[in-house]
Write a protein that holds these residues in place. Structure first.
Motif, mmCIF file in Angstrom:
data_model
loop_
_atom_site.group_PDB
_atom_site.id
_atom_site.type_symbol
_atom_site.label_atom_id
_atom_site.label_comp_id
_atom_site.label_asym_id
_atom_site.label_seq_id
_atom_site.Cartn_x
_atom_site.Cartn_y
_atom_site.Cartn_z
ATOM 1 N N ASP A 66 1.011 -0.902 0.317
ATOM 2 C CA ASP A 66 -0.082 0.042 0.251
ATOM 3 C C ASP A 66 0.590 0.755 -0.236
ATOM 4 O O ASP A 66 0.642 2.317 -0.505
ATOM 5 C CB ASP A 66 -0.740 -0.115 1.255
ATOM 6 C CG ASP A 66 -1.906 -1.064 1.012
ATOM 7 O OD1 ASP A 66 -2.026 -1.552 -0.131
ATOM 8 O OD2 ASP A 66 -2.511 -1.104 1.777
ATOM 9 N N ARG A 67 1.772 1.357 0.210
ATOM 10 C CA ARG A 67 2.734 2.522 0.904
ATOM 11 C C ARG A 67 3.910 2.143 -0.012
ATOM 12 O O ARG A 67 3.731 3.882 -0.798
ATOM 13 C CB ARG A 67 3.664 1.946 2.001
ATOM 14 C CG ARG A 67 2.746 2.892 3.535
ATOM 15 C CD ARG A 67 3.409 2.442 5.243
ATOM 16 N NE ARG A 67 5.228 3.498 4.799
ATOM 17 C CZ ARG A 67 5.910 3.670 5.530
ATOM 18 N NH1 ARG A 67 5.426 2.823 6.325
ATOM 19 N NH2 ARG A 67 6.151 4.775 5.361
ATOM 20 N N ARG A 70 1.757 4.067 -3.437
ATOM 21 C CA ARG A 70 1.993 5.427 -2.664
ATOM 22 C C ARG A 70 2.842 6.255 -3.966
ATOM 23 O O ARG A 70 3.000 7.235 -3.929
ATOM 24 C CB ARG A 70 0.911 6.374 -1.426
ATOM 25 C CG ARG A 70 -0.333 5.496 -1.031
ATOM 26 C CD ARG A 70 -0.950 6.693 0.259
ATOM 27 N NE ARG A 70 0.436 6.563 1.259
ATOM 28 C CZ ARG A 70 0.120 5.465 2.126
ATOM 29 N NH1 ARG A 70 -1.348 4.582 1.509
ATOM 30 N NH2 ARG A 70 0.264 4.720 2.796
ATOM 31 N N ALA A 73 3.279 5.243 -6.702
ATOM 32 C CA ALA A 73 1.773 6.454 -8.156
ATOM 33 C C ALA A 73 1.608 5.453 -8.961
ATOM 34 O O ALA A 73 2.008 6.716 -10.404
ATOM 35 C CB ALA A 73 2.274 7.638 -7.521
ATOM 36 N N GLU A 76 -0.924 6.774 -11.791
ATOM 37 C CA GLU A 76 -1.009 8.000 -11.979
ATOM 38 C C GLU A 76 0.278 7.905 -13.143
ATOM 39 O O GLU A 76 0.489 9.323 -13.996
ATOM 40 C CB GLU A 76 0.035 9.046 -11.136
ATOM 41 C CG GLU A 76 -1.325 8.860 -9.659
ATOM 42 C CD GLU A 76 -0.399 9.804 -8.246
ATOM 43 O OE1 GLU A 76 0.293 10.704 -8.666
ATOM 44 O OE2 GLU A 76 -1.559 9.747 -7.550
#
Length: 196
Positions: A66-67, A70, A73, A76
């Protein structure tokens, strides 16, 4: 705060502390008691969240994924159809973040990966959580026009993992490449893959 939120927060605190301990002390430094102490929790709190060592390691792997999602990304990333330069920049930025602000997570990931070579039950769990990153990269190289996405993803992961290991835990650990240097290396690799 609801009990569910409190439990989730406690599990996240335990997992985050476990990851920090793995990066700082290695696998031998990760114990239920060490997590309690480092997190400032009452003795036995970590055992209430993750009874066994396997459960603690799985919790850490899940939180790591999960980390890292982020930090990297990958969701994105620019559309590869926007051109090679755009994709190179996005992937270079993700890799550079893993070397800099995500350095502790990268160290913890290598500790967990090595432990997974000795624990088949952890290997299966580690590989399953990592599959989402491979799937995202596969989609990116496929959209880029790859003629062999599986082979190209393996090359891309091997390049990035090799760079990260060398610069976080290996012989280049005192030298973090600049974003521009990471971009240049990725460009060379992706140009070779795309045949441009």
């Amino acid at each position: 705060m609801s009990e569910r939120t409190a439990v989730g927060s406690r599990a996240d605190l335990v997992a985050d502390t476990a990851l920090a301990l793995l990066a700082e002390r290695g696998m031998r430094g990760l114990t239920h008691r060490a997590v309690d102490e480092a997190a400032g929790l009452p003795q036995g709190s970590t055992s209430n969240v993750a009874r066994t060592r396997q459960a603690l390691l799985e919790l850490a792997v899940r939180r790591l994924a999960d980390r890292e999602a982020r930090v990297l990304a990958l969701d994105e990333m620019p559309d590869p159809r926007d051109g090679l330069d755009s994709l190179v920049h996005g992937l270079a930025l993700a890799t550079h973040r893993a070397l800099t602000r995500g350095r502790e997570l990268t160290l913890a990931r290598y500790e967990l990966a090595l432990e997974a070579t000795r624990r088949p039950e952890l290997r299966a769990y580690f590989d399953a959580t990592g599959a989402r990153f491979r799937d995202q990269l596969t989609a990116l190289v496929t959209a880029m026009g790859s003629t062999d996405p599986a082979r190209h993803v393996l090359s891309l992961v091997a390049w990035a993992d090799g760079l990260m290991f060398s610069c976080v835990a290996g012989s280049y650990s005192a030298e973090v490449p600049s974003l521009e240097e990471v971009r240049a290396g990725l460009r060379e690799l992706l140009v070779g893959m795309s045949g441009q």
